[in-house]
Scaffold this motif. Sequence first.
Motif, PDB file in Angstrom:
ATOM      1  N   VAL A 178       0.738  -1.178   0.001  1.00  0.00           N
ATOM      2  CA  VAL A 178       0.039  -0.073   0.035  1.00  0.00           C
ATOM      3  C   VAL A 178       0.889   1.327   0.144  1.00  0.00           C
ATOM      4  O   VAL A 178       0.706   2.089  -0.747  1.00  0.00           O
ATOM      5  CB  VAL A 178      -0.924   0.148   1.360  1.00  0.00           C
ATOM      6  CG1 VAL A 178      -1.470   1.346   1.326  1.00  0.00           C
ATOM      7  CG2 VAL A 178      -1.966  -0.976   1.285  1.00  0.00           C
ATOM      8  N   ALA A 179       2.047   1.053   0.954  1.00  0.00           N
ATOM      9  CA  ALA A 179       2.566   2.632   1.077  1.00  0.00           C
ATOM     10  C   ALA A 179       3.331   2.962  -0.253  1.00  0.00           C
ATOM     11  O   ALA A 179       3.798   4.051  -0.295  1.00  0.00           O
ATOM     12  CB  ALA A 179       3.649   2.117   2.037  1.00  0.00           C
ATOM     13  N   ARG A 180       3.527   1.980  -1.139  1.00  0.00           N
ATOM     14  CA  ARG A 180       4.398   2.227  -2.425  1.00  0.00           C
ATOM     15  C   ARG A 180       3.563   2.855  -3.504  1.00  0.00           C
ATOM     16  O   ARG A 180       4.036   3.419  -4.370  1.00  0.00           O
ATOM     17  CB  ARG A 180       5.133   0.712  -2.871  1.00  0.00           C
ATOM     18  CG  ARG A 180       6.034   0.332  -2.125  1.00  0.00           C
ATOM     19  CD  ARG A 180       7.019  -0.736  -2.693  1.00  0.00           C
ATOM     20  NE  ARG A 180       6.175  -1.584  -3.421  1.00  0.00           N
ATOM     21  CZ  ARG A 180       5.812  -2.871  -3.013  1.00  0.00           C
ATOM     22  NH1 ARG A 180       6.098  -3.042  -1.877  1.00  0.00           N
ATOM     23  NH2 ARG A 180       4.976  -3.599  -3.803  1.00  0.00           N
ATOM     24  N   TYR A 181       2.172   2.728  -3.309  1.00  0.00           N
ATOM     25  CA  TYR A 181       1.181   3.440  -4.174  1.00  0.00           C
ATOM     26  C   TYR A 181       0.462   4.733  -3.802  1.00  0.00           C
ATOM     27  O   TYR A 181       1.223   5.598  -2.982  1.00  0.00           O
ATOM     28  CB  TYR A 181       0.385   2.256  -4.808  1.00  0.00           C
ATOM     29  CG  TYR A 181       1.105   1.195  -5.562  1.00  0.00           C
ATOM     30  CD1 TYR A 181       1.335   1.602  -6.837  1.00  0.00           C
ATOM     31  CD2 TYR A 181       1.561   0.086  -5.028  1.00  0.00           C
ATOM     32  CE1 TYR A 181       2.026   0.662  -7.583  1.00  0.00           C
ATOM     33  CE2 TYR A 181       2.257  -0.731  -5.770  1.00  0.00           C
ATOM     34  CZ  TYR A 181       2.366  -0.554  -7.155  1.00  0.00           C
ATOM     35  OH  TYR A 181       3.465  -1.387  -7.913  1.00  0.00           O
ATOM     36  N   ASP A 182      -0.541   4.815  -4.290  1.00  0.00           N
ATOM     37  CA  ASP A 182      -1.183   6.280  -3.961  1.00  0.00           C
ATOM     38  C   ASP A 182      -2.363   6.397  -3.118  1.00  0.00           C
ATOM     39  O   ASP A 182      -2.907   7.351  -2.756  1.00  0.00           O
ATOM     40  CB  ASP A 182      -1.684   6.599  -5.556  1.00  0.00           C
ATOM     41  CG  ASP A 182      -0.711   6.545  -6.431  1.00  0.00           C
ATOM     42  OD1 ASP A 182       0.532   7.084  -6.048  1.00  0.00           O
ATOM     43  OD2 ASP A 182      -0.650   5.750  -7.256  1.00  0.00           O
ATOM     44  N   GLY A 183      -2.917   5.099  -2.555  1.00  0.00           N
ATOM     45  CA  GLY A 183      -4.155   5.252  -1.637  1.00  0.00           C
ATOM     46  C   GLY A 183      -4.242   3.800  -0.652  1.00  0.00           C
ATOM     47  O   GLY A 183      -3.652   3.005  -1.451  1.00  0.00           O
ATOM     48  N   TRP A 184      -4.804   3.967   0.333  1.00  0.00           N
ATOM     49  CA  TRP A 184      -5.197   2.848   1.120  1.00  0.00           C
ATOM     50  C   TRP A 184      -6.713   2.408   1.206  1.00  0.00           C
ATOM     51  O   TRP A 184      -7.397   3.358   1.418  1.00  0.00           O
ATOM     52  CB  TRP A 184      -4.472   2.897   2.523  1.00  0.00           C
ATOM     53  CG  TRP A 184      -4.837   1.923   3.446  1.00  0.00           C
ATOM     54  CD1 TRP A 184      -4.871   0.613   3.076  1.00  0.00           C
ATOM     55  CD2 TRP A 184      -5.164   1.883   4.587  1.00  0.00           C
ATOM     56  NE1 TRP A 184      -5.289  -0.409   4.075  1.00  0.00           N
ATOM     57  CE2 TRP A 184      -5.377   0.357   5.240  1.00  0.00           C
ATOM     58  CE3 TRP A 184      -5.545   2.852   5.616  1.00  0.00           C
ATOM     59  CZ2 TRP A 184      -5.654  -0.066   6.537  1.00  0.00           C
ATOM     60  CZ3 TRP A 184      -5.740   2.350   7.090  1.00  0.00           C
ATOM     61  CH2 TRP A 184      -5.848   1.107   7.552  1.00  0.00           C
ATOM     62  N   ILE A 185      -7.249   1.263   0.555  1.00  0.00           N
ATOM     63  CA  ILE A 185      -8.539   0.731   0.780  1.00  0.00           C
ATOM     64  C   ILE A 185      -8.365   0.023   2.250  1.00  0.00           C
ATOM     65  O   ILE A 185      -7.619  -1.293   1.788  1.00  0.00           O
ATOM     66  CB  ILE A 185      -8.991   0.163  -0.371  1.00  0.00           C
ATOM     67  CG1 ILE A 185      -8.820   0.868  -1.796  1.00  0.00           C
ATOM     68  CG2 ILE A 185     -10.376  -0.481  -0.218  1.00  0.00           C
ATOM     69  CD1 ILE A 185      -9.067   0.307  -2.841  1.00  0.00           C
ATOM     70  N   PRO A 186      -8.839   0.039   3.141  1.00  0.00           N
ATOM     71  CA  PRO A 186      -8.595  -0.706   4.217  1.00  0.00           C
ATOM     72  C   PRO A 186      -9.241  -1.880   4.600  1.00  0.00           C
ATOM     73  O   PRO A 186     -10.435  -1.988   4.199  1.00  0.00           O
ATOM     74  CB  PRO A 186      -9.020   0.221   5.265  1.00  0.00           C
ATOM     75  CG  PRO A 186      -9.298   1.656   4.881  1.00  0.00           C
ATOM     76  CD  PRO A 186      -9.744   1.363   3.337  1.00  0.00           C
ATOM     77  N   ASN A 187      -8.667  -3.049   4.754  1.00  0.00           N
ATOM     78  CA  ASN A 187      -8.816  -4.189   5.570  1.00  0.00           C
ATOM     79  C   ASN A 187      -8.432  -4.559   6.769  1.00  0.00           C
ATOM     80  O   ASN A 187      -7.345  -3.604   7.133  1.00  0.00           O
ATOM     81  CB  ASN A 187      -8.705  -5.374   4.719  1.00  0.00           C
ATOM     82  CG  ASN A 187     -10.037  -5.893   3.699  1.00  0.00           C
ATOM     83  OD1 ASN A 187     -10.697  -5.307   3.431  1.00  0.00           O
ATOM     84  ND2 ASN A 187      -9.542  -6.499   2.619  1.00  0.00           N
ATOM     85  N   TYR A 188      -9.293  -4.799   7.763  1.00  0.00           N
ATOM     86  CA  TYR A 188      -8.575  -5.176   8.966  1.00  0.00           C
ATOM     87  C   TYR A 188      -8.756  -6.478   9.624  1.00  0.00           C
ATOM     88  O   TYR A 188      -9.732  -7.341   9.364  1.00  0.00           O
ATOM     89  CB  TYR A 188      -9.392  -4.186  10.085  1.00  0.00           C
ATOM     90  CG  TYR A 188      -9.131  -4.419  11.468  1.00  0.00           C
ATOM     91  CD1 TYR A 188      -7.646  -4.139  11.918  1.00  0.00           C
ATOM     92  CD2 TYR A 188     -10.052  -4.500  12.277  1.00  0.00           C
ATOM     93  CE1 TYR A 188      -7.198  -4.084  13.334  1.00  0.00           C
ATOM     94  CE2 TYR A 188      -9.804  -4.592  13.767  1.00  0.00           C
ATOM     95  CZ  TYR A 188      -8.287  -4.623  14.201  1.00  0.00           C
ATOM     96  OH  TYR A 188      -7.858  -4.472  15.572  1.00  0.00           O
ATOM     97  N   ALA A 189      -7.613  -7.157  10.128  1.00  0.00           N
ATOM     98  CA  ALA A 189      -7.803  -8.161  10.512  1.00  0.00           C
ATOM     99  C   ALA A 189      -7.487  -8.017  12.236  1.00  0.00           C
ATOM    100  O   ALA A 189      -6.358  -8.032  12.700  1.00  0.00           O
ATOM    101  CB  ALA A 189      -6.317  -9.170  10.040  1.00  0.00           C
TER     102      ALA A 189
END
Length: 290
Positions: A178-189
């Motif tokens: 995620v950090a290498r690209y342009d946005g975070w779509i969250p999932n959570y464990a």
Amino acid sequence: MQHGFIFTGTDPELAVELAPLAEESGWDAFFVWEGIWATDPWATLAAAAMVTERIRLGTMLTPVPRRRAWELAGQTMTVDRLSRGRVILSAGLGVPQDVEERFWIFEDDPGRKVRAELLDEGLELMQHLWQGHPFEYEAAHYRAKRTDTMLPPAIVQQPRIPTWVVGVWPRMTSMRRVARYDGWIPNYAPPNASGIDPLEQQRTYTPDIAAEAIAWIMAERERLGLADRSFDVVHEGTTGGVDPVADAAVVGPWAAAGATWWLESDWQVPADRVAEYARDRLRAGPPRLV
């Protein structure tokens, strides 16, 4: 905070009708979902691009490991050029076979590890494909021989189409991608969870957890030398569109945690009511903070 609307229906004509309504009603983006045997989202978005001027267009989301990277690159480039640079690509691993058998009627799930490798290689390969220049590529799953002929045009947006990636917090391999690209779509464990249960995730994922994850992402991006580039954090949810104060109370904690996009969706609306619901919710406008 910016506001997008996810069209949960399947009718491409309706989607193309709704996109300009979203634009007129003050929304910032319009998304359609992408299936395996389903309405073609990129053809739909290409049509939507021709009847809109401002609103951003994208999928929510594209299972990149299930797609041929060169075909996806061509589709996204086409819509990016038709829209004059308004495309967002939302990328994920895709739904596992043991969660949704419907998406695996043509092939068997190779497993999360292989899908993760295909996602990494697919995203990396598209960085070259989007530029429309000669290149060579060789990895475990994909290769590209150099060619100097019949090259497609490059994308409008540079250095790439903004790419939002699904990441599971706090699984570090996923989050480093995620950090290498342009946005975070969250999932959570949740701690001690054996898998990622959507209902349990919805119950346990809070703005405090989001803020913790966002702080980690920003620190990681600084370590990678990406701190000066824009980065989006998405939160998807449902508001009524009737009471602005009540809607702001739902959205506000996520904005305070660091989310930059609210994506409005209601996947529980019956198919025969999707058109009515979507028109009404779009006309009501986005849930802005008050």
